[in-house]
Design an enzyme around this catalytic site. Structure first.
Site, PDB file in Angstrom:
ATOM      1  N   HIS A  87      20.425  -4.797  16.610  1.00 34.71           N
ATOM      2  CA  HIS A  87      20.583  -3.401  16.223  1.00 34.71           C
ATOM      3  C   HIS A  87      21.220  -3.292  14.841  1.00 34.71           C
ATOM      4  O   HIS A  87      21.691  -4.279  14.276  1.00 34.71           O
ATOM      5  CB  HIS A  87      21.417  -2.655  17.258  1.00 34.71           C
ATOM      6  N   GLU A 103      24.023  -2.002  13.706  1.00 38.99           N
ATOM      7  CA  GLU A 103      25.425  -2.384  13.566  1.00 38.99           C
ATOM      8  C   GLU A 103      25.602  -3.899  13.533  1.00 38.99           C
ATOM      9  O   GLU A 103      26.431  -4.429  12.783  1.00 38.99           O
ATOM     10  CB  GLU A 103      26.250  -1.803  14.728  1.00 38.99           C
ATOM     11  N   ASP A 154     -18.462  11.655  14.607  1.00 44.03           N
ATOM     12  CA  ASP A 154     -17.940  10.873  13.486  1.00 44.03           C
ATOM     13  C   ASP A 154     -17.807   9.381  13.747  1.00 44.03           C
ATOM     14  O   ASP A 154     -17.696   8.599  12.799  1.00 44.03           O
ATOM     15  CB  ASP A 154     -16.556  11.406  13.083  1.00 44.03           C
ATOM     16  N   ARG A 200      -6.433   1.332   8.540  1.00 47.09           N
ATOM     17  CA  ARG A 200      -7.155   0.438   7.636  1.00 47.09           C
ATOM     18  C   ARG A 200      -6.643   0.513   6.199  1.00 47.09           C
ATOM     19  O   ARG A 200      -6.677  -0.473   5.480  1.00 47.09           O
ATOM     20  CB  ARG A 200      -8.651   0.774   7.660  1.00 47.09           C
ATOM     21  N   THR A 239      -9.696  20.964  20.396  1.00 51.87           N
ATOM     22  CA  THR A 239      -8.515  20.197  20.825  1.00 51.87           C
ATOM     23  C   THR A 239      -7.272  20.675  20.103  1.00 51.87           C
ATOM     24  O   THR A 239      -6.228  20.923  20.721  1.00 51.87           O
ATOM     25  CB  THR A 239      -8.740  18.697  20.572  1.00 51.87           C
ATOM     26  N   LEU A 240      -7.352  20.821  18.792  1.00 49.11           N
ATOM     27  CA  LEU A 240      -6.206  21.283  18.006  1.00 49.11           C
ATOM     28  C   LEU A 240      -5.768  22.679  18.434  1.00 49.11           C
ATOM     29  O   LEU A 240      -4.577  22.933  18.641  1.00 49.11           O
ATOM     30  CB  LEU A 240      -6.577  21.290  16.522  1.00 49.11           C
ATOM     31  N   SER A 278      -6.110  24.141  21.247  1.00 48.27           N
ATOM     32  CA  SER A 278      -5.514  24.177  22.588  1.00 48.27           C
ATOM     33  C   SER A 278      -4.009  23.934  22.533  1.00 48.27           C
ATOM     34  O   SER A 278      -3.241  24.532  23.287  1.00 48.27           O
ATOM     35  CB  SER A 278      -6.192  23.159  23.506  1.00 48.27           C
TER      36      SER A 278
END
Length: 349
Positions: A51, A53, A208, A215, A295-296, A298
């Protein structure tokens, strides 16, 4: 800005080095200060590794000065045994007596216990320095533990006349029709490298054939989440190429394989909420919702989102699939080469 805030902002800066690699752990940075100067620094890079610290203490060459030093850390030190020993114990054992903490840990395993352990050991602890910046740093982690869902980014590109995609009659092949330039696409891949998952609908994949990977940017690719109610997407689709894990949300039964997992959902009920529940159970703390419009929209309709990134390119379609409609606070806007990026924040998700 006070010295405490200056050193805490350095912790925040260091912590950002772990963005994209520290999941499911939070982003944490730490500095050690002696007589007004930083003598040690560290951040948490990956779950299972030391971690922040620990790294900061280990970086101090002269350990005998630690008893006179102050340790700054952006998030409350852990007090329980996980993949690594408790940081609170190490701080106590190192002789550090002054600890400055940015924000409390919302994880029930930690919350308040790390502070209590330090104070019981005689440490002077100051909590809440630059807390707003520290909580913004870990917005994914805080949302996951307090709201029991991933932090949700909406992202899309639209034409100058407001379309997300061309009409079907104007498509000649199964491939993305680019609205933005290379710089904007590279920015989008950077976002993917920072977040844990990315969601698209059936039609986006059919139209698409996206890869949904990083990438054009260094880093891990996110979990690919595909909505496919009737399993219409062919197994030859790029999202099934095995380059990263894919989760398919469907109402059909289908056996999982090495890199593809099928999860049944009820399309007659609140689908975005079901998606969030599945990701919470799977310990996924962030999600990019990338397409398409249905989708967006919704997620927008349910007010189930935290930030939105909307690119506007210079191209025009004249007709096609309209971009989502969002009504919220415009946080910022900037040009990325030839494209305009607007950043929205949901004040009451």
């Amino acid at each position: 800005m006070s010295n405490h805030e200056t050193f805490m902002m350095r912790c925040v800066q260091l912590a950002k080095n772990g963005l994209g690699s520290s999941y499911p752990n939070p982003l944490v940075g730490s500095v050690i200060v002696h007589k007004g100067s930083i003598i040690g620094e560290g951040w948490h890079f990956k779950a299972g590794m030391p971690h922040a610290e620990v790294n900061a203490i280990e970086s101090v060459k002269e350990k005998n000065v630690l008893k006179e030093a102050t340790l700054y850390v952006s998030l409350e030190p852990c007090s329980h045994f996980g993949k690594t020993p408790p940081c609170a114990n190490l701080i106590i054992d190192s002789g550090i007596k002054k600890v400055v903490v940015g924000s409390l840990d919302p994880n029930p395993k930690v919350s308040g216990r790390g502070i209590q352990k330090l104070m019981e050991a005689g440490c002077h602890v100051l909590v809440g320095v630059a807390s707003e910046a520290c909580e913004e740093l870990n917005k994914r982690f805080f949302t996951f533990h307090t709201k029991k869902r991933p932090y949700i980014f909406l992202k899309w590109a639209q034409t100058s006349d407001g379309y997300l995609a061309p009409s079907k009659e104007n498509r000649t092949e199964q491939a993305p029709i680019w609205i933005t330039g290379k710089a904007a696409r590279q920015w989008s891949h950077k976002l993917r490298a920072e977040e844990q998952s990315i969601l698209v609908g059936t039609q986006t994949v059919l139209d698409d054939d996206p890869g949904l990977t990083t990438r054009d940017w260094y880093g891990s690719s996110p979990l690919r989440i595909v909505i496919d109610r009737n399993l219409r997407i062919p197994e030859t689709a790029t999202v099934f190429n095995g380059s990263s894990e894919t989760l398919v949300l469907t109402e059909k039964e289908k056996e999982n394989n090495t890199m593809v997992r099928y999860e049944r959902v009820l399309f007659s009920e609140n689908l975005p909420k079901q998606i969030c529940d599945i990701l919470y159970t799977s310990n996924v703390q962030s999600m990019i919702v990338e397409g398409g419009t249905k989708t967006l929209q919704s997620f927008i309709a349910l007010n189930l989102w935290d930030e939105a990134f909307v690119f506007t390119g210079s191209v025009r379609f004249s007709s096609g699939i309209a971009a989502p409609v969002i009504s919220s606070r415009l946080f910022s806007e900037k040009k990325i080469k030839e494209d305009l990026l607007r950043h929205y924040k949901n004040l009451n998700p």
